[in-house]
Enzyme design. Structure first.
Site, PDB file in Angstrom:
ATOM      1  N   ASP A 167       2.764  -2.571   4.522  1.00 49.77           N
ATOM      2  CA  ASP A 167       2.193  -2.743   3.171  1.00 49.77           C
ATOM      3  C   ASP A 167       2.255  -4.196   2.753  1.00 49.77           C
ATOM      4  O   ASP A 167       3.195  -4.620   2.134  1.00 49.77           O
ATOM      5  CB  ASP A 167       2.969  -1.853   2.187  1.00 49.77           C
ATOM      6  CG  ASP A 167       2.441  -1.943   0.767  1.00 49.77           C
ATOM      7  OD1 ASP A 167       1.302  -2.385   0.571  1.00 49.77           O
ATOM      8  OD2 ASP A 167       3.193  -1.584  -0.162  1.00 49.77           O
ATOM      9  N   ASP A 179      -5.049  -0.070   3.100  1.00 47.83           N
ATOM     10  CA  ASP A 179      -3.825  -0.279   2.310  1.00 47.83           C
ATOM     11  C   ASP A 179      -3.252   1.055   1.834  1.00 47.83           C
ATOM     12  O   ASP A 179      -2.634   1.125   0.793  1.00 47.83           O
ATOM     13  CB  ASP A 179      -4.140  -1.206   1.119  1.00 47.83           C
ATOM     14  CG  ASP A 179      -2.898  -1.646   0.361  1.00 47.83           C
ATOM     15  OD1 ASP A 179      -1.798  -1.637   0.946  1.00 47.83           O
ATOM     16  OD2 ASP A 179      -3.026  -2.000  -0.820  1.00 47.83           O
ATOM     17  N   ASP A 199       1.035 -10.335  -0.489  1.00 54.32           N
ATOM     18  CA  ASP A 199       2.337 -10.248  -1.172  1.00 54.32           C
ATOM     19  C   ASP A 199       3.026  -8.941  -0.777  1.00 54.32           C
ATOM     20  O   ASP A 199       2.385  -8.022  -0.257  1.00 54.32           O
ATOM     21  CB  ASP A 199       2.162 -10.316  -2.695  1.00 54.32           C
ATOM     22  CG  ASP A 199       1.328  -9.165  -3.244  1.00 54.32           C
ATOM     23  OD1 ASP A 199       0.308  -8.816  -2.605  1.00 54.32           O
ATOM     24  OD2 ASP A 199       1.678  -8.602  -4.297  1.00 54.32           O
ATOM     25  N   GLU A 259      -0.834  -7.924  -5.572  1.00 56.28           N
ATOM     26  CA  GLU A 259      -1.067  -6.484  -5.558  1.00 56.28           C
ATOM     27  C   GLU A 259       0.151  -5.703  -6.045  1.00 56.28           C
ATOM     28  O   GLU A 259       0.018  -4.709  -6.767  1.00 56.28           O
ATOM     29  CB  GLU A 259      -1.441  -6.020  -4.132  1.00 56.28           C
ATOM     30  CG  GLU A 259      -2.126  -4.660  -4.083  1.00 56.28           C
ATOM     31  CD  GLU A 259      -1.161  -3.478  -3.955  1.00 56.28           C
ATOM     32  OE1 GLU A 259      -1.617  -2.340  -4.118  1.00 56.28           O
ATOM     33  OE2 GLU A 259       0.055  -3.693  -3.710  1.00 56.28           O
ATOM     34  N   GLU A 260       1.322  -6.165  -5.668  1.00 55.03           N
ATOM     35  CA  GLU A 260       2.546  -5.452  -6.057  1.00 55.03           C
ATOM     36  C   GLU A 260       2.910  -5.696  -7.520  1.00 55.03           C
ATOM     37  O   GLU A 260       3.913  -5.174  -8.011  1.00 55.03           O
ATOM     38  CB  GLU A 260       3.716  -5.860  -5.152  1.00 55.03           C
ATOM     39  CG  GLU A 260       3.491  -5.627  -3.662  1.00 55.03           C
ATOM     40  CD  GLU A 260       3.335  -4.155  -3.267  1.00 55.03           C
ATOM     41  OE1 GLU A 260       3.420  -3.287  -4.152  1.00 55.03           O
ATOM     42  OE2 GLU A 260       3.094  -3.884  -2.078  1.00 55.03           O
ATOM     43  N   HIS A 283       7.612   0.012  -0.057  1.00 54.84           N
ATOM     44  CA  HIS A 283       8.346  -0.138  -1.329  1.00 54.84           C
ATOM     45  C   HIS A 283       9.817   0.253  -1.200  1.00 54.84           C
ATOM     46  O   HIS A 283      10.589   0.016  -2.115  1.00 54.84           O
ATOM     47  CB  HIS A 283       7.721   0.706  -2.465  1.00 54.84           C
ATOM     48  CG  HIS A 283       6.377   0.209  -2.894  1.00 54.84           C
ATOM     49  ND1 HIS A 283       5.954   0.237  -4.191  1.00 54.84           N
ATOM     50  CD2 HIS A 283       5.368  -0.354  -2.189  1.00 54.84           C
ATOM     51  CE1 HIS A 283       4.726  -0.268  -4.266  1.00 54.84           C
ATOM     52  NE2 HIS A 283       4.354  -0.627  -3.062  1.00 54.84           N
ATOM     53  N   HIS A 305      -3.725  -7.441   0.985  1.00 61.26           N
ATOM     54  CA  HIS A 305      -2.875  -8.328   0.176  1.00 61.26           C
ATOM     55  C   HIS A 305      -1.737  -8.896   1.005  1.00 61.26           C
ATOM     56  O   HIS A 305      -1.212  -8.234   1.898  1.00 61.26           O
ATOM     57  CB  HIS A 305      -2.367  -7.647  -1.092  1.00 61.26           C
ATOM     58  CG  HIS A 305      -1.487  -6.441  -0.872  1.00 61.26           C
ATOM     59  ND1 HIS A 305      -0.122  -6.528  -0.828  1.00 61.26           N
ATOM     60  CD2 HIS A 305      -1.791  -5.130  -0.706  1.00 61.26           C
ATOM     61  CE1 HIS A 305       0.397  -5.308  -0.654  1.00 61.26           C
ATOM     62  NE2 HIS A 305      -0.595  -4.441  -0.567  1.00 61.26           N
TER      63      HIS A 305
END
Lengths: 430, 430
Positions: free
Chosen positions: B86, B149, B54, B120-121, B399, B52
């Site tokens: 990520d 991932d 994003d 994805e997030e 994150h 991903h």
């Protein structure tokens, strides 16, 4: 509002001074407390009356049917407006009594001392200090205290209120991990604080309202026969209670037992948990530190320090039995003592006679489940009997939208306050 | 970012199309999913790779040591920046593999199909529909799937991930009075919803992590000897776990049992209560309606519908035993199935050989406790083996602030992805 009230009182011939309790925060002055006196005859009794000129916030946008800061009277005689019943109506009642006596050329049979504050809706900030300071100063002549700032139990029968429960508020803190954890990544491998906390919370009270803390009921005064009879005569039906609740989810459907459970027996409520997930929807969190909140409503003759001691011992015992590696502590957030007056005191007897004269009925002798901390402060600091003499009814909706006071209650209530002053001037102290 | 990635891929000779999943809300288009293909030789295997483009939000004001959207490499080779690990690093890994093959004049030994999304997030909105639609369309040639991932279990040893737990999230609603009540006025006379709710919540799990719901463990696959041995060889110490937790509040101090509790056994977490008081301080409320949230992490061979059936039966049984007049209901908020792949499949064997070649060590075979729902969707819709092949380590802080990818892991990880494609092209399907 303070200036308006001061000016009204001075126009009536009362002497009034402002007491400034200080600042709420730097640069923000607290509103003044009005210390008033009307009459100074050493041959007369001196009655201290309390009320407040502040109100709850209100805006028509909240759902009011009328502009909350314009008094609007409907065809049923309901006087809608913020503060109508809480507590501007009752405060004006005292002013009306003075004015009425002047207009008919009648001397007030007592000296009046007044304490009108502007922070009641915000915890009466500064008032306790004032009372402690002036009980033996400005208010030193007080023979009895009368507060008109509560409500009838229902809509048809007046009452005198002689008791309030206290409140001891606790929190149990359970902490484990250094930060909140993802339940997918950690679930199953860590001792979760929420599990320990709910396990402790369930040991405090059952769903019939019985406290499960060892020794707590040993402190509760036994029910006397006189007391039981007093409850039997109170005008209260369980249907009224269902209506107030919006449900029939009660611990008992016996109306008199319901009143006793609300007024003269302790209760314990679990209020909630801080630190856990509390929003709508779903979050897969293992909260690292959770704080359970509960409080006990206390009654005569519970000793506050003993209650805290029993609660602490109980929580520690249960925590130990959980055999957990989380850290568990329990602490008191605040407590306030219950209050009970002698309803056979001359102050109450006078109010009962006044009620019979004005309303044509013997008043119910009631207590309330909640606390009005300042009541106890007046009693403790002046050392005199305190009477709660309400003007409005249970349907007045103080703090809510469409607050009102019935015109009938305002007029009869004013007569009641006046009549009370006459009876209290003469009632034998036995 | 979609346009950049599309352009980079096209420069490398890949064909790329945008798939627009629709609107997130009226007027707000979801970002496109990139459907890519590189190579179309029917004689070669076709590997579908997912990633991903994003990232999580980031701002230097959150406490980053460097500007989060400028890649900053420190003296230890840590490449700081939002998305570094990520999942932009791994996605670029695939592009690097193609570019490197071109630069040394080597043909890619497989056909690559690509699925790179931009949501994805935010729950991979729209992706499941795309996969369901294109599994037998654009992605119909897929022989195996590889997703990079996730992360190593620690910092020193690479791993292949073959399992994820599922999550079934429930809420128990207890309602009584028509509105919140003042605990002073009503406490003791009403059946409080919080009392019932905490009583039910404590019956779900104990503080050693054991589920107390009848029949739940009957559904859990027994531990095989092969599986037990697999855990014994995993490089994981309990001290590492203490460090991640920030405490030693664990259910067991055995490292391997800890892994099993996180990966292959079910767990139940109490997340919190909606509707109760949850702020700091004290509020004397009796909440009228409270909603307890909990979830179960599910593992092979638990059937989701059976889990919900057992939970419902349990809660209803306990609710009945409480003999309450409150209304109690339990409901599923959402569930997602666990995923398990065969770690002896040729897809995994190829990845293991590539790991040995690049890192000089046999990879750990790991599972994860959390769910990555799209993994299961890829498996179910393509019907092919799915491999999770991580690039970064447990210290990368996705994150969080200061997200990073070690330069070593980026370079070796890129080599690993390339090497994997060579081994997977040749690994016998036995």
């Amino acid at each position: 509002m303070a200036a308006f009230l001061k000016s009204e009182l001075e126009t009536l011939g009362a002497s009034v001074e402002y007491y400034y309790p200080g600042e709420q925060e730097p640069g923000l002055e607290l509103p003044p407390i009005l210390l008033g006196r009307y009459g100074n005859d050493p041959a007369k009794r001196t009655i201290l009356v309390y009320g407040h000129y502040d109100v709850q916030p209100a805006s028509i946008g909240d759902g009011w049917g009328t502009e909350p800061f314009e008094l609007t009277v409907d065809e049923k005689g309901r006087m809608f407006g913020r503060g109508s019943t809480d507590d501007k109506g009752p405060v004006l009642g005292w002013l009306n009594v003075i004015e009425a006596h002047q207009k008919v050329g009648l001397e007030l049979p007592v000296n009046l001392l007044m304490c009108f504050e502007g922070m009641e809706e915000s915890g009466s900030e500064g008032l306790e200090d004032l009372i402690k300071k002036e009980a033996k100063g400005f208010y030193k002549d007080t023979d009895a205290v009368c507060i008109s700032d509560n409500y009838w139990l229902g809509t048809t029968k007046p009452c005198l209120t002689y008791g309030l429960r206290g409140c001891s508020y606790y929190q149990i803190t359970v902490s484990g991990p250094g930060q909140d954890l993802h339940s997918g990544v950690y679930g199953g491998a860590v001792t979760e604080p929420m599990t320990d906390l709910t396990n402790i919370m369930t040991t405090l009270v059952d769903n019939k309202g019985k406290l499960l803390i060892d020794g707590i009921y040993d402190q509760v005064a036994p029910l006397t026969e006189e007391e039981r009879e007093r409850y039997q005569s109170i005008d209260f039906g369980i249907e009224t209670f269902y209506e107030a609740l919006g449900s029939e989810t009660v611990c008992t459907d016996d109306a008199q037992e319901t009143l006793m459970r609300r007024w003269r027996f302790p209760s314990l409520s679990l209020h909630g948990i801080e630190g856990a997930y509390s929003s709508a929807g779903a979050k897969t969190v293992i909260p690292a530190k959770v704080i359970g909140k509960f409080s006990i409503r206390t009654v005569p003759n519970m000793e506050l320090s003993k209650v805290t001691e029993l609660v602490t011992a109980h929580v520690n015992k249960v925590a130990k039995s959980l055999n957990t590696n989380n850290t568990i502590t329990v602490g008191l957030i605040h407590d306030g003592k219950w209050w009970i007056a002698d309803p056979n005191h001359w102050n109450f007897r006078a109010a009962a006679k006044a009620t019979e004269q004005v309303w044509g009925v013997k008043p119910d002798l009631t207590r309330e489940g909640g606390s009005i901390p300042i009541t106890l402060t007046f009693e403790e600091e002046t050392g005199k009997n305190v009477l709660l003499l309400p003007m409005g009814t249970s349907t007045d909706q103080p703090h809510s939208i469409n607050e009102k006071l019935d015109k009938k209650n305002y007029i009869q209530g004013t007569k009641l306050l006046g009549s009370y002053l006459h009876f209290v001037a003469e009632e034998k102290a036995e």
